[in-house]
Scaffold this motif. Structure first.
Motif, short mmCIF file in Angstrom:
data_model
loop_
_atom_site.label_atom_id
_atom_site.label_comp_id
_atom_site.label_asym_id
_atom_site.label_seq_id
_atom_site.Cartn_x
_atom_site.Cartn_y
_atom_site.Cartn_z
N TRP A 104 -3.33 18.79 -2.21
CA TRP A 104 -4.10 19.25 -2.03
C TRP A 104 -4.19 20.09 -0.38
N LEU A 105 -4.93 21.19 -0.48
CA LEU A 105 -4.95 22.21 0.92
C LEU A 105 -6.97 21.72 0.59
N GLY A 106 -6.93 21.43 2.24
CA GLY A 106 -8.56 21.61 2.57
C GLY A 106 -8.39 22.33 3.89
N PHE A 107 -9.28 23.01 4.48
CA PHE A 107 -9.25 23.61 5.72
C PHE A 107 -10.51 22.80 6.58
N ARG A 108 -10.34 22.25 7.65
CA ARG A 108 -10.91 21.93 9.14
C ARG A 108 -11.81 22.99 10.16
N GLY A 123 -22.45 25.42 -4.97
CA GLY A 123 -22.21 26.50 -3.21
C GLY A 123 -21.65 25.65 -2.45
N PHE A 124 -20.96 26.21 -1.39
CA PHE A 124 -19.67 25.49 -0.17
C PHE A 124 -20.83 25.09 1.26
N ARG A 125 -20.12 24.24 1.55
CA ARG A 125 -20.88 23.47 3.02
C ARG A 125 -19.29 23.15 3.37
N ALA A 126 -19.33 22.79 5.39
CA ALA A 126 -18.59 22.67 5.78
C ALA A 126 -19.33 20.85 6.73
N THR A 127 -18.84 20.01 5.60
CA THR A 127 -21.16 19.26 6.71
C THR A 127 -19.48 17.62 6.89
N MET A 128 -18.54 17.75 5.90
CA MET A 128 -18.14 16.70 5.65
C MET A 128 -16.59 16.30 6.25
N LYS A 129 -16.45 14.86 7.24
CA LYS A 129 -15.06 15.36 8.24
C LYS A 129 -13.96 14.47 7.25
N LYS A 130 -13.70 14.08 5.89
CA LYS A 130 -12.90 13.59 5.41
C LYS A 130 -12.88 14.77 4.51
N HIS A 131 -11.38 14.75 4.43
CA HIS A 131 -11.09 15.66 3.03
C HIS A 131 -10.58 15.04 2.00
N ASP A 132 -11.54 14.80 1.52
CA ASP A 132 -11.49 14.47 -0.08
C ASP A 132 -11.67 15.37 -1.58
N GLN A 133 -12.33 14.86 -2.85
CA GLN A 133 -11.89 15.74 -3.62
C GLN A 133 -12.49 17.39 -3.66
N TRP A 134 -13.71 16.74 -2.86
CA TRP A 134 -14.83 17.73 -2.99
C TRP A 134 -14.58 18.84 -1.96
#
Length: 186
Positions: A104-108, A123-134
């Motif tokens: 799975w791709l993610g964007f940090r 909606g969406f947010r960018a608050t987590m440090k970990k790249h998990d299912q959400w």
């Protein structure tokens, strides 16, 4: 020559260009970005003119991108913890490193280290440090139109669109409602 002259050097940190600014003859060096948000936006507009009729590619893990909304020319930005689509300014986090986990791709976001993902609602947010299912995404290239994003919203994939406010990222149920994006390597 004047010791205040600026020399461009490539620093191996992400894939960004930095200027090495010599402020005196001592060994202290200050690294600063070689471009501003306005320059990013201007260069994007000229690149769009050149790219018309070309096929857009999906982002690659390990590379850093600015993510532009094709219709408005605005970018996905993180400013003061607020994630939205906006015209960037110098305080906006607008560089997203593409990461991969279990296929799975993610964007940090490169300054905060936070990963783009669901906010637990629509909606969406960018608050987590970990790249998990959400924070799992699929990128779907759409030829010369750009790319669409799909996010894992268990047990299905939902399309990523822009809310009626023109700024908020939201889940949509069809590709017709999904936004088109361009991933411009930084």
């Amino acid at each position: 020559m004047d010791s205040r002259l600026v020399e461009e050097v490539r620093i191996s940190q992400g894939e960004k260009m930095y200027s090495q600014s010599a402020v005196s003859d001592d060994s202290s060096t200050v690294y600063t970005p070689t471009h501003t948000a306005e320059a990013d936006n201007m260069s994007y507009v000229s690149r769009l003119d050149i790219r018309e009729g070309t096929n857009f590619r999906a982002p690659s893990p390990g590379k850093t991108y600015m993510i532009f909304h094709r219709e408005s020319g605005k970018m996905i930005c993180l400013k003061n913890g607020d994630l939205n689509v906006r015209k960037p300014d110098q305080q906006s986090g607008r560089y997203w490193k593409c990461v991969e986990k279990d296929g799975w791709l993610g964007f940090r976001e490169t300054v905060s280290g936070n990963v783009l993902g669901h906010n637990g609602k629509n909606g969406f947010r960018a608050t987590m440090k970990k790249h998990d299912q959400w924070e799992y995404f699929v990128v779907v290239p759409k030829g010369n139109e750009g790319c669409q994003l799909q996010s894992l919203r268990w047990p299905t994939l939902k399309w990523v669109g822009i809310d009626s406010d023109g700024r908020s990222l939201v889940n949509t149920t069809s590709s017709d409602e999904a936004a088109l994006w361009e991933f411009v390597e930084a």
